[in-house]
Design a protein around this motif. Structure first.
Motif, PDB file in Angstrom:
ATOM      1  N   LYS A 156      40.229  78.779 -24.989  1.00 31.18           N
ATOM      2  CA  LYS A 156      41.280  79.411 -24.196  1.00 31.18           C
ATOM      3  C   LYS A 156      42.491  79.695 -25.080  1.00 31.18           C
ATOM      4  O   LYS A 156      42.701  79.029 -26.094  1.00 31.18           O
ATOM      5  CB  LYS A 156      41.697  78.492 -23.045  1.00 31.18           C
ATOM      6  CG  LYS A 156      40.600  78.179 -22.040  1.00 31.18           C
ATOM      7  CD  LYS A 156      41.121  77.222 -20.975  1.00 31.18           C
ATOM      8  CE  LYS A 156      40.038  76.839 -19.979  1.00 31.18           C
ATOM      9  NZ  LYS A 156      40.553  75.865 -18.966  1.00 31.18           N
ATOM     10  N   ASP A 157      43.279  80.665 -24.692  1.00 31.65           N
ATOM     11  CA  ASP A 157      44.486  80.984 -25.445  1.00 31.65           C
ATOM     12  C   ASP A 157      45.428  79.782 -25.461  1.00 31.65           C
ATOM     13  O   ASP A 157      45.751  79.214 -24.406  1.00 31.65           O
ATOM     14  CB  ASP A 157      45.210  82.183 -24.826  1.00 31.65           C
ATOM     15  CG  ASP A 157      44.450  83.482 -25.014  1.00 31.65           C
ATOM     16  OD1 ASP A 157      43.555  83.512 -25.882  1.00 31.65           O
ATOM     17  OD2 ASP A 157      44.746  84.455 -24.284  1.00 31.65           O
ATOM     18  N   ASP A 158      45.872  79.395 -26.663  1.00 34.55           N
ATOM     19  CA  ASP A 158      46.873  78.342 -26.833  1.00 34.55           C
ATOM     20  C   ASP A 158      46.510  77.052 -26.100  1.00 34.55           C
ATOM     21  O   ASP A 158      47.385  76.330 -25.597  1.00 34.55           O
ATOM     22  CB  ASP A 158      48.245  78.838 -26.361  1.00 34.55           C
ATOM     23  CG  ASP A 158      48.704  80.074 -27.118  1.00 34.55           C
ATOM     24  OD1 ASP A 158      48.540  80.108 -28.350  1.00 34.55           O
ATOM     25  OD2 ASP A 158      49.212  81.016 -26.467  1.00 34.55           O
ATOM     26  N   GLU A 159      45.212  76.756 -26.060  1.00 35.63           N
ATOM     27  CA  GLU A 159      44.768  75.552 -25.357  1.00 35.63           C
ATOM     28  C   GLU A 159      45.126  74.276 -26.111  1.00 35.63           C
ATOM     29  O   GLU A 159      45.507  73.274 -25.503  1.00 35.63           O
ATOM     30  CB  GLU A 159      43.252  75.616 -25.158  1.00 35.63           C
ATOM     31  CG  GLU A 159      42.673  74.395 -24.460  1.00 35.63           C
ATOM     32  CD  GLU A 159      41.173  74.486 -24.237  1.00 35.63           C
ATOM     33  OE1 GLU A 159      40.631  73.572 -23.594  1.00 35.63           O
ATOM     34  OE2 GLU A 159      40.553  75.473 -24.719  1.00 35.63           O
ATOM     35  N   PHE A 160      45.013  74.313 -27.435  1.00 33.21           N
ATOM     36  CA  PHE A 160      45.264  73.129 -28.240  1.00 33.21           C
ATOM     37  C   PHE A 160      46.605  73.259 -28.958  1.00 33.21           C
ATOM     38  O   PHE A 160      47.008  74.367 -29.355  1.00 33.21           O
ATOM     39  CB  PHE A 160      44.138  72.926 -29.247  1.00 33.21           C
ATOM     40  CG  PHE A 160      42.770  72.850 -28.605  1.00 33.21           C
ATOM     41  CD1 PHE A 160      42.497  71.895 -27.640  1.00 33.21           C
ATOM     42  CD2 PHE A 160      41.765  73.747 -28.959  1.00 33.21           C
ATOM     43  CE1 PHE A 160      41.245  71.820 -27.038  1.00 33.21           C
ATOM     44  CE2 PHE A 160      40.512  73.672 -28.375  1.00 33.21           C
ATOM     45  CZ  PHE A 160      40.248  72.716 -27.412  1.00 33.21           C
ATOM     46  N   ASP A 161      47.305  72.153 -29.126  1.00 28.72           N
ATOM     47  CA  ASP A 161      48.660  72.194 -29.674  1.00 28.72           C
ATOM     48  C   ASP A 161      48.736  71.609 -31.079  1.00 28.72           C
ATOM     49  O   ASP A 161      49.774  71.068 -31.488  1.00 28.72           O
ATOM     50  CB  ASP A 161      49.628  71.462 -28.748  1.00 28.72           C
ATOM     51  CG  ASP A 161      49.261  69.994 -28.548  1.00 28.72           C
ATOM     52  OD1 ASP A 161      48.214  69.561 -29.086  1.00 28.72           O
ATOM     53  OD2 ASP A 161      50.016  69.282 -27.862  1.00 28.72           O
ATOM     54  N   ASP A 162      47.663  71.722 -31.863  1.00 35.72           N
ATOM     55  CA  ASP A 162      47.672  71.226 -33.241  1.00 35.72           C
ATOM     56  C   ASP A 162      48.772  71.909 -34.044  1.00 35.72           C
ATOM     57  O   ASP A 162      49.029  73.114 -33.883  1.00 35.72           O
ATOM     58  CB  ASP A 162      46.330  71.514 -33.921  1.00 35.72           C
ATOM     59  CG  ASP A 162      45.152  70.871 -33.216  1.00 35.72           C
ATOM     60  OD1 ASP A 162      45.177  70.778 -31.986  1.00 35.72           O
ATOM     61  OD2 ASP A 162      44.200  70.469 -33.910  1.00 35.72           O
TER      62      ASP A 162
END
Length: 275
Positions: free
Chosen positions: A141-147
């Motif tokens: 998903k778009d911008d799902e993870f905040d790494d």
């Protein structure tokens, strides 16, 4: 340090396509832990190897599993045990290199790891393992993870789904599991493919040469390049414990059936027969 405690229930697993390379590189494996091999010459690797791995180790009393490709060479195999201790203390599920942004040759997902070298908390993974659920996580998903990706030097693609095994790592992240991304470096000016993996202290653990599937192809560039890296080591005769080898002889047939079923469902959806 409690390294000996972790070592007692640690094993190493290699999915091998080229047994000539494996014979050389496995001579550098820790001599006092068991080694297992998945014979990948029939096309089993990546996500299929991960699924088969969970079948193999389902009932084995192993807490920590080191994944190691045959084109990887330990510089100091003892470094994996402090890494395991660090992961245990800090509740990490898996460690390894990001598949995107770390190397010129790898521009895929920065959220996934590349399984050429990983350390896995197998005991914990078995507790949450659900094959069907895991396979349903091959999406992004778009911008799902905040790494924090600000330190990546090379190209990557946040939306990449280029490798079927990405879903395994996305599933772990969505389950709230902690992934420990390890740093790497490029040790050779003339070879911008081979990399070193470093531990949490910055010390080198291993070389990875890549492209083992092309090793032995005299038309390509990789045989000579890989040989040059291997020649840096005075490889001893492999006198460790002989590996236990597994091979799913029916895998090619099952894989063809799986692809046929997938393509048939896709055609039916395009025709509006199924949703």
């Amino acid at each position: 340090m409690k390294n000996s405690t972790y070592k007692a229930k640690t094993a190493i697993l290699s999915t091998v396509n080229n047994f000539d390379l494996y014979k050389k590189s496995s001579a550098l494996y820790p001599a006092d832990i068991p080694s297992y091999v998945i014979d990948g010459r029939n096309g089993m690797f990546g996500i299929h190897s991960i699924v088969y791995m969970m079948k193999i180790f389902k009932n084995k009393d192993i807490d920590w599993l080191i994944l190691m490709d045959e084109d990887a060479l330990f510089i100091n195999s003892d470094k994996v045990f402090p890494l395991i201790e660090y992961m245990a203390v800090n509740d990490y599920m898996i460690s390894g290199m990001r598949d995107g942004g770390m190397l010129p040759e790898r521009s895929g997902s920065p959220y996934s790891m590349n399984p050429y070298f990983s350390v896995i908390n197998l005991k914990k993974l078995k507790e949450i393992w659900n094959k069907k659920e895991m396979l349903e996580n091959h999406y992004i998903k778009d911008d799902e993870f905040d790494d924090d990706l600000s330190g990546l030097k090379y190209t990557y693609d946040k939306k990449s789904m280029s490798e079927p095994y990405y879903g395994f790592y996305f599933w772990l992240k969505r389950k709230g599991m902690k992934l420990l991304y390890l740093d790497i470096s490029l040790p050779f000016k003339e070879d911008q493919i081979t990399n070193i993996v470093h531990d949490i202290e910055g010390d080198p653990i291993l070389y990875h040469t890549w492209f083992s599937r092309e090793y032995g192809d005299k038309r390509g560039r990789h045989t000579a390049r890989i040989n040059k890296v291997f020649e840096e080591f005075k490889l001893r005769e492999n006198t460790g414990i002989a590996p236990i080898i597994y091979k799913d002889s029916l895998f090619p047939l099952k894989d063809r059936f799986r692809r046929f079923k997938k393509n048939t469902r896709k055609r039916f959806r395009n025709l509006g027969i199924i949703k």
